[in-house]
Write a protein that holds these residues in place. Sequence first.
Motif, mmCIF file in Angstrom:
data_model
loop_
_atom_site.group_PDB
_atom_site.id
_atom_site.type_symbol
_atom_site.label_atom_id
_atom_site.label_comp_id
_atom_site.label_asym_id
_atom_site.label_seq_id
_atom_site.Cartn_x
_atom_site.Cartn_y
_atom_site.Cartn_z
ATOM 1 N N ARG A 39 0.818 -1.093 -0.034
ATOM 2 C CA ARG A 39 -0.067 0.047 -0.005
ATOM 3 C C ARG A 39 1.113 1.327 0.033
ATOM 4 O O ARG A 39 2.195 1.385 0.545
ATOM 5 C CB ARG A 39 -0.830 0.032 1.171
ATOM 6 C CG ARG A 39 -2.041 -1.148 1.291
ATOM 7 C CD ARG A 39 -2.929 -1.114 2.818
ATOM 8 N NE ARG A 39 -3.788 -1.834 2.707
ATOM 9 C CZ ARG A 39 -5.103 -1.500 2.535
ATOM 10 N NH1 ARG A 39 -5.488 -0.354 2.043
ATOM 11 N NH2 ARG A 39 -5.932 -2.411 2.669
ATOM 12 N N ASN A 40 0.520 2.483 -0.577
ATOM 13 C CA ASN A 40 1.001 3.640 -0.798
ATOM 14 C C ASN A 40 2.411 3.436 -1.028
ATOM 15 O O ASN A 40 3.359 3.835 -0.181
ATOM 16 C CB ASN A 40 0.961 4.095 0.751
ATOM 17 C CG ASN A 40 1.220 5.665 0.662
ATOM 18 O OD1 ASN A 40 1.521 6.262 -0.311
ATOM 19 N ND2 ASN A 40 1.635 5.979 2.003
ATOM 20 N N LYS A 58 -2.416 -1.247 -3.607
ATOM 21 C CA LYS A 58 -3.446 -0.044 -3.371
ATOM 22 C C LYS A 58 -2.773 1.282 -3.126
ATOM 23 O O LYS A 58 -2.250 1.218 -2.110
ATOM 24 C CB LYS A 58 -4.142 -0.627 -2.313
ATOM 25 C CG LYS A 58 -5.152 -1.697 -2.387
ATOM 26 C CD LYS A 58 -6.183 -1.843 -1.114
ATOM 27 C CE LYS A 58 -7.083 -2.886 -1.592
ATOM 28 N NZ LYS A 58 -8.099 -3.419 -0.538
ATOM 29 N N GLY A 59 -2.740 2.023 -4.120
ATOM 30 C CA GLY A 59 -2.383 3.342 -4.155
ATOM 31 C C GLY A 59 -0.946 3.455 -4.506
ATOM 32 O O GLY A 59 -0.134 3.014 -3.467
ATOM 33 N N GLU A 61 2.421 5.097 -7.184
ATOM 34 C CA GLU A 61 2.803 6.324 -8.194
ATOM 35 C C GLU A 61 4.324 5.605 -8.769
ATOM 36 O O GLU A 61 5.059 5.192 -8.178
ATOM 37 C CB GLU A 61 3.323 7.610 -7.571
ATOM 38 C CG GLU A 61 1.857 8.147 -7.067
ATOM 39 C CD GLU A 61 2.052 9.619 -6.430
ATOM 40 O OE1 GLU A 61 3.161 10.296 -6.993
ATOM 41 O OE2 GLU A 61 1.381 10.177 -5.818
ATOM 42 N N SER A 79 -5.353 -1.266 -7.557
ATOM 43 C CA SER A 79 -6.216 -0.100 -7.585
ATOM 44 C C SER A 79 -5.232 1.148 -7.337
ATOM 45 O O SER A 79 -4.297 1.196 -6.618
ATOM 46 C CB SER A 79 -7.303 -0.178 -6.589
ATOM 47 O OG SER A 79 -6.855 -0.240 -5.359
ATOM 48 N N GLY A 80 -5.900 2.365 -7.977
ATOM 49 C CA GLY A 80 -5.172 3.520 -7.658
ATOM 50 C C GLY A 80 -3.623 3.759 -8.251
ATOM 51 O O GLY A 80 -2.798 4.242 -7.539
ATOM 52 N N ARG A 82 -1.008 5.712 -10.747
ATOM 53 C CA ARG A 82 -0.641 6.883 -11.622
ATOM 54 C C ARG A 82 0.667 6.339 -12.153
ATOM 55 O O ARG A 82 1.753 6.471 -11.352
ATOM 56 C CB ARG A 82 -0.654 8.384 -10.652
ATOM 57 C CG ARG A 82 0.234 9.467 -11.295
ATOM 58 C CD ARG A 82 -0.662 9.998 -12.293
ATOM 59 N NE ARG A 82 -0.096 11.292 -12.580
ATOM 60 C CZ ARG A 82 -0.481 11.859 -13.789
ATOM 61 N NH1 ARG A 82 -1.105 11.447 -14.902
ATOM 62 N NH2 ARG A 82 0.049 13.121 -14.201
ATOM 63 N N ASP A 98 -8.504 -1.169 -10.848
ATOM 64 C CA ASP A 98 -9.565 -0.155 -10.972
ATOM 65 C C ASP A 98 -8.809 1.089 -10.589
ATOM 66 O O ASP A 98 -7.997 1.221 -9.632
ATOM 67 C CB ASP A 98 -10.618 -0.396 -9.669
ATOM 68 C CG ASP A 98 -11.659 0.558 -9.690
ATOM 69 O OD1 ASP A 98 -11.777 1.469 -10.527
ATOM 70 O OD2 ASP A 98 -12.386 0.529 -8.875
ATOM 71 N N GLY A 99 -8.629 2.243 -11.790
ATOM 72 C CA GLY A 99 -8.087 3.178 -11.241
ATOM 73 C C GLY A 99 -6.674 3.363 -11.898
ATOM 74 O O GLY A 99 -5.738 2.997 -11.155
ATOM 75 N N ASP A 101 -4.105 5.589 -14.574
ATOM 76 C CA ASP A 101 -3.833 6.834 -15.164
ATOM 77 C C ASP A 101 -2.490 6.857 -15.624
ATOM 78 O O ASP A 101 -1.586 6.762 -15.029
ATOM 79 C CB ASP A 101 -3.836 7.828 -13.843
ATOM 80 C CG ASP A 101 -4.031 9.233 -14.468
ATOM 81 O OD1 ASP A 101 -3.460 9.561 -15.554
ATOM 82 O OD2 ASP A 101 -4.160 10.282 -13.719
ATOM 83 N N ASN A 119 -12.042 2.403 -14.946
ATOM 84 C CA ASN A 119 -11.637 3.889 -14.732
ATOM 85 C C ASN A 119 -10.167 4.159 -15.179
ATOM 86 O O ASN A 119 -9.236 4.454 -14.299
ATOM 87 C CB ASN A 119 -11.934 4.117 -13.028
ATOM 88 C CG ASN A 119 -13.242 4.100 -12.825
ATOM 89 O OD1 ASN A 119 -14.153 4.558 -13.174
ATOM 90 N ND2 ASN A 119 -13.656 3.303 -11.448
#
Length: 281
Positions: A39-40, A58-59, A61, A79-80, A82, A98-99, A101, A119
């Motif tokens: 995570r993160n 999850k989350g 970059e 998910s999440g 970028r 999901d998510g 970018d 998404n």
Amino acid sequence: MEIIKDKEFGGERPLFASQGIKLENVTVHAGESALKCCRNIVASHCRFEGKYPFWHVKGFEISGCEFTPGARAALWYSSGLRMTDTQVDAPKMFREMDGVDLENVRIPDAQETLWHCRNVRLRNVEVGNADYLFMHSDNIDIDNYRQDGNYSFQYCRNVVIRNAEINSKDAFWNTENVTVYDSSLTGEYLAWHSRGLRLVRCHISGTQPLCYCEGLLLEDCTFDADADLAFEDSCVDATILSHITSVKNPRSGSIRAGSIGELILDTNILAPADCKIQTES
């Protein structure tokens, strides 16, 4: 956030279940599932060589990174995301996510990529060898995009594409609620069996486009000379600014074109067989 800098990892799950870490100039060598169940996570200017590095994350970059061919199936069930300024040479990326970018990303081997994703946002993305790209995905927003690869966007829903060059046989089959603006669509059998497809100021190339469609709308589009036998068994409302080589058995609606070389209305046309066809010449 803990910073891990200028390190190398390998083997199986070296950073398993990590939370709140930033990787800078890190190399993940051959192995498996380096960052599984994390995570993160932030990864900057890293190199990924092993399989499945980001599963169940999850989350996160990712910027300025490289995924080598060995990092196959790198981002699944997460998910999440970028991702920016990244080179992806690994196949079969992005599944069940999901998510997503992506900006300034290159994926030269995009075969079987972006399956069952939700998404999704793409900006300035280029993909190659992209057979079966975007299978069964929904809520997709794309701008400034180039694609080479067949059978793309099949079974997708709720898609908006702008300023794209898409070279793809059998693109947009069985899609629902897709809008494409100011783009070039090249390939045979475009958008068969689609529902609610809208093309605005697009150029269409390839034989037998836009057949068996429901709710098909074309606004100020142009057709290449090889885009023949168009609109068979489709319910269509089309304004075509160019010549169309041939139109075959449209089912209903209206077609307005600069000119039509051959209009085929034979015994195989399906009811209600009342499409209104107008030409300027």
